[in-house]
Design an enzyme around this catalytic site. Sequence first.
Site, short mmCIF file in Angstrom:
data_model
loop_
_atom_site.label_atom_id
_atom_site.label_comp_id
_atom_site.label_asym_id
_atom_site.label_seq_id
_atom_site.Cartn_x
_atom_site.Cartn_y
_atom_site.Cartn_z
N HIS A 46 -2.01 -10.01 0.30
CA HIS A 46 -0.85 -9.55 0.87
C HIS A 46 -0.68 -9.85 2.25
CE1 HIS A 46 -0.92 -6.48 -2.31
NE2 HIS A 46 0.54 -7.14 -2.81
N ARG B 245 1.54 -16.18 -7.11
CA ARG B 245 0.38 -16.59 -7.42
C ARG B 245 0.26 -17.81 -8.40
NH1 ARG B 245 -1.02 -10.37 -7.32
NH2 ARG B 245 1.01 -10.59 -8.06
P1 ADP Z 1 0.36 -6.69 -7.18
O1 ADP Z 1 1.34 -7.72 -7.79
O2 ADP Z 1 -1.03 -7.48 -6.61
O3 ADP Z 1 0.49 -5.30 -7.84
P2 ADP Z 1 2.56 -6.31 -5.20
O4 ADP Z 1 3.52 -5.71 -6.45
O5 ADP Z 1 2.10 -5.51 -4.20
O6 ADP Z 1 1.06 -6.68 -5.76
O7 ADP Z 1 3.00 -7.55 -4.76
C1 ADP Z 1 3.84 -8.02 -3.55
C2 ADP Z 1 4.27 -9.22 -3.46
O8 ADP Z 1 2.83 -9.99 -3.01
C3 ADP Z 1 4.61 -9.95 -4.65
O9 ADP Z 1 5.62 -11.19 -4.29
C4 ADP Z 1 3.52 -10.63 -5.08
O10 ADP Z 1 3.59 -12.12 -6.02
C5 ADP Z 1 2.70 -11.05 -3.77
N1 ADP Z 1 1.31 -11.22 -3.93
C6 ADP Z 1 0.36 -10.32 -4.15
N2 ADP Z 1 -0.90 -10.84 -4.22
C7 ADP Z 1 -0.72 -12.23 -3.85
C8 ADP Z 1 -1.69 -13.13 -3.57
N3 ADP Z 1 -3.03 -13.04 -3.77
N4 ADP Z 1 -1.16 -14.32 -3.39
C9 ADP Z 1 0.03 -14.49 -2.88
N5 ADP Z 1 1.10 -13.54 -3.38
C10 ADP Z 1 0.56 -12.41 -3.60
#
Ligand code: ADP
Length: 166
Positions: free
Chosen positions: A17, A95
């Site tokens: 994040h 991702r």
């Molecule tokens: P998660 O899917 O890990 O529970 P969130 O719902 O909080 O996390 O994700 C918020 C945003 O951050 C989404 O757009 C998700 O794709 C992106 N995100 C989370 N982890 C990563 C990462 N390692 N690389 C790129 N984007 C990420």
Amino acid sequence: MRIGLYPGTFDPITLGHTDIIQRAMALVDRLVIGVAINRDKGPLFSLEERVAMVEAECAEIVGRTGGEIVVHPFENLLIDCARDVGASVILRGLRAVADFEYEFQMVGMNRAMDASIETVFLMADARRQAIASKLVKEIARLGGDVSKFVTPTIRDALAERYGRKN
Ligand code: ADP
């Protein structure tokens, strides 16, 4: 002034994040981090805890790089949240291919509701692409070391939540 909204559950905030946050900040004047209540996902940390963790991590980033970050909890539709905060762009992290299908649908539906708000996808650095809150929680729950995936503060919060003292 260009305002961007980066929405998510942040349960908890990871180095994946914060990688996306720093990239997003280079594209907008003010970055609003939308922390979703997300009762459906049954979050490990309460909304207040997640907001506090995001605020602490962002204070560190702003202190180091400058810029403006606002943390905004929300429970309504993403597109309404974007309008509420005056965002012209929604930023999402991508991702693997697995994220694509869902994101593709979301963009289509959000665009049908408000065509003036653009969605931009960012990719984290290769070392941080695989990080997912869900897996970080699983590793922490089973007593593994999550220090490559989250900051020490979040690592300690996870250890405490799962009843392990560092
Ligand atoms: P998660 O899917 O890990 O529970 P969130 O719902 O909080 O996390 O994700 C918020 C945003 O951050 C989404 O757009 C998700 O794709 C992106 N995100 C989370 N982890 C990563 C990462 N390692 N690389 C790129 N984007 C990420």
